[in-house]
Design an enzyme around this catalytic site. Structure first.
Site, PDB file in Angstrom:
ATOM      1  N   HIS A   1       0.839  -1.201   0.000  1.00 25.41           N
ATOM      2  CA  HIS A   1       0.000   0.000   0.000  1.00 25.41           C
ATOM      3  C   HIS A   1       0.872   1.249   0.000  1.00 25.41           C
ATOM      4  O   HIS A   1       0.640   2.185  -0.783  1.00 25.41           O
ATOM      5  CB  HIS A   1      -0.916  -0.008   1.221  1.00 25.41           C
ATOM      6  CG  HIS A   1      -1.715   1.249   1.384  1.00 25.41           C
ATOM      7  ND1 HIS A   1      -3.041   1.344   1.015  1.00 25.41           N
ATOM      8  CD2 HIS A   1      -1.375   2.473   1.873  1.00 25.41           C
ATOM      9  CE1 HIS A   1      -3.475   2.573   1.251  1.00 25.41           C
ATOM     10  NE2 HIS A   1      -2.482   3.278   1.792  1.00 25.41           N
ATOM     11  N   GLU A   2       1.881   1.283   0.860  1.00 29.69           N
ATOM     12  CA  GLU A   2       2.761   2.447   0.921  1.00 29.69           C
ATOM     13  C   GLU A   2       3.565   2.596  -0.367  1.00 29.69           C
ATOM     14  O   GLU A   2       3.768   3.719  -0.857  1.00 29.69           O
ATOM     15  CB  GLU A   2       3.696   2.350   2.127  1.00 29.69           C
ATOM     16  CG  GLU A   2       2.987   2.336   3.470  1.00 29.69           C
ATOM     17  CD  GLU A   2       2.053   3.523   3.660  1.00 29.69           C
ATOM     18  OE1 GLU A   2       2.392   4.639   3.198  1.00 29.69           O
ATOM     19  OE2 GLU A   2       0.972   3.350   4.251  1.00 29.69           O
TER      20      GLU A   2
END
Length: 286
Positions: free
Chosen positions: A143-144
């Protein structure tokens, strides 16, 4: 700390030709275009040349001083998981390899920064690393990385500066901040999709999202939370106009979408022909 990705059931595929536009959420696409045509765009060159280098240097020094840098010799399993997630997503456009740090914090969380693309990094907290499964940790890392692949971080930073300068112009500051907050929330949907493209199992990503919502590392029931999301939509639709308006107002300053919206959006993407086409175009993960 021992990490194993054996919990990922199906053989996964790497996506070496993946482009951000192929998975970016429609709201993110639309609002990115609006942001790039707003006063924020006028600051891009100035910020990248003048503000970005010292800010990145300060933050990196803080990470070096107060966090643990993950490497082949420090948390090697986590390092391998991070590099694998980056490889599945096809890497960053400029070929940069982000640094990964672990910070002591009793709350599960993660964040990233890359103002000019030269010194990107990801930070995860100790609570997340210790409390989530290996596959869930990798989904959060992905996600990051999604923020970096989609180049959200630069525009987040530009937006923060722009809104700080905009208030002297009547109405502009509030309007620009509202646009940027809406875009920040939309960007999270794209990054949840990046997490799914790495995990290639929606239950893994949804479990991570639910644990971040609850703040607990206990086992969770993904289907029960999806039903909770459906109940929220039904209840919101049945509420009177005043309640719906109050709900929208209460979310105006939120930096992330409602958790029930995130799992619902991810569920739709996981079942879409768009997702299937992206995965089918990949290569077996060695």
């Amino acid at each position: 700390m021992t990490l194993s990705l054996s919990a990922v059931a199906a053989p996964r595929r790497a996506l070496p030709r993946l482009k951000a536009e192929s998975f970016r959420h429609p709201l993110d696409k639309d609002l990115t275009s609006l942001v790039q045509n707003s006063p924020v765009a006028l600051l891009e060159t100035v910020i990248k040349r003048a503000a970005a280098p010292p800010v990145e240097q300060m933050v990196r020094l803080d990470n070096l001083a107060n966090a643990l840098r993950v490497s082949e010799d420090q948390f090697p399993e986590l390092h391998a998981s991070f590099r694998e997630a980056l490889r599945i997503l096809g890497g960053l456009r400029d070929g940069a390899v982000p640094e990964l740090y672990v910070r002591s914090d009793p709350r599960p969380n993660a964040y990233t920064l890359a103002m000019q693309g030269g010194a990107p990094f990801v930070v995860v907290t100790s609570a997340l690393v210790d409390g989530f499964s290996a596959a869930e940790v990798q989904a959060v890392l992905a996600h990051e990385l999604g923020h970096l692949v989609c180049e959200h971080s630069l525009w987040f930073s530009l937006g923060n500066v722009a809104t700080a300068l905009a208030p002297p112009l009547p109405g502009l500051g509030a309007g620009l901040e509202g646009l940027l907050q809406s875009w920040r929330r939309a960007a999270e949907f794209s990054c949840d999709r990046a997490a799914l493209l790495v995990a290639q199992d929606p239950d893994v990503v949804n479990a991570a999202l639910i644990k971040l919502t609850s703040g607990s590392s206990k086992d969770v029931n993904v289907e029960a939370f999806l039903e909770q999301a459906r109940e929220y939509e039904r209840s919101l639709g049945a509420a009177n106009r005043l309640v719906r308006s109050a709900m929208r107002s209460s979310l105006a300053d939120a930096t992330h979408p409602l958790p029930v919206r995130r799992v619902a959006e991810l569920d739709k993407f996981a079942k879409s022909t768009q997702y299937a086409a992206i995965i089918s175009g990949g290569t077996p993960l060695a």
